[in-house]
Design an enzyme around this catalytic site. Structure first.
Site, mmCIF file in Angstrom:
data_model
loop_
_atom_site.group_PDB
_atom_site.id
_atom_site.type_symbol
_atom_site.label_atom_id
_atom_site.label_comp_id
_atom_site.label_asym_id
_atom_site.label_seq_id
_atom_site.Cartn_x
_atom_site.Cartn_y
_atom_site.Cartn_z
ATOM 1 N N THR A 149 0.808 -1.220 0.000
ATOM 2 C CA THR A 149 0.000 0.000 0.000
ATOM 3 C C THR A 149 0.839 1.266 0.000
ATOM 4 O O THR A 149 2.027 1.252 0.310
ATOM 5 C CB THR A 149 -0.933 0.029 1.230
ATOM 6 N N ASP A 150 0.164 2.355 -0.306
ATOM 7 C CA ASP A 150 0.791 3.666 -0.209
ATOM 8 C C ASP A 150 0.536 4.229 1.187
ATOM 9 O O ASP A 150 -0.019 3.536 2.054
ATOM 10 C CB ASP A 150 0.281 4.598 -1.314
ATOM 11 N N ALA A 151 0.881 5.456 1.412
ATOM 12 C CA ALA A 151 0.745 6.068 2.740
ATOM 13 C C ALA A 151 -0.702 6.146 3.200
ATOM 14 O O ALA A 151 -0.980 6.201 4.398
ATOM 15 C CB ALA A 151 1.371 7.464 2.736
ATOM 16 N N GLY A 152 -1.637 6.112 2.277
ATOM 17 C CA GLY A 152 -3.059 6.179 2.619
ATOM 18 C C GLY A 152 -3.699 4.824 2.868
ATOM 19 O O GLY A 152 -4.899 4.743 3.108
ATOM 20 N N VAL A 154 -3.991 2.448 0.626
ATOM 21 C CA VAL A 154 -4.582 1.975 -0.625
ATOM 22 C C VAL A 154 -3.493 1.237 -1.407
ATOM 23 O O VAL A 154 -2.330 1.662 -1.410
ATOM 24 C CB VAL A 154 -5.126 3.168 -1.445
#
Length: 131
Positions: A13-16, A18
């Site tokens: 995932t990314d920082a969010g 997602v």
């Protein structure tokens, strides 16, 4: 049709939280590899014994909905076209029956040493077409 279950981990995932868009390519690559393995064709053995490898020719992707941390996904792979030296398949990333991503993928067969196009061995074609 072949289905590979995948869980989304933090590293996907990314920082969010997602799934990072490039990670979907990894999920789909694993599914195609496991599809071949389930049919009795480990790619390392094909390279060593048959002197062929399967390489990505082209891919068209439609991102529809995001996958998130801890999601349980199914990566669905289905053959759509078989040619002498390539095959095409549709791949979908699904969560609970909902299509999150859809891709049209073309894979080419090449000589393991020269990387020049070559025909797909008949027994592999037959196995893919009957899956």
């Amino acid at each position: 049709m072949f289905v590979l279950p995948v869980r989304v981990y933090y590293e996907d995932t990314d920082a969010g939280g997602v799934v990072y868009h490039g990670q979907y390519l990894n999920f789909m690559e694993r599914a195609r590899t496991e599809w071949l393995r389930a049919l009795g064709f480990a790619q390392s053995v094909l390279r060593q014994n048959e002197h062929i490898v399967f390489v990505m020719h082209s891919m068209q992707i439609q991102f529809k909905k995001p996958a998130r941390l801890d999601d349980e996904l199914n990566i669905v792979t289905q053959l759509t076209e078989m040619r002498r030296g390539s095959f095409s398949c549709q791949q979908q990333v699904m969560r609970d029956g909902l299509v999150l991503l859809e891709a049209q993928v073309k894979v080419a067969c090449v000589n393991a040493d020269s990387f020049k196009p070559t025909g797909i061995p008949a027994r592999i074609k037959i196995a893919l077409e009957s899956s």
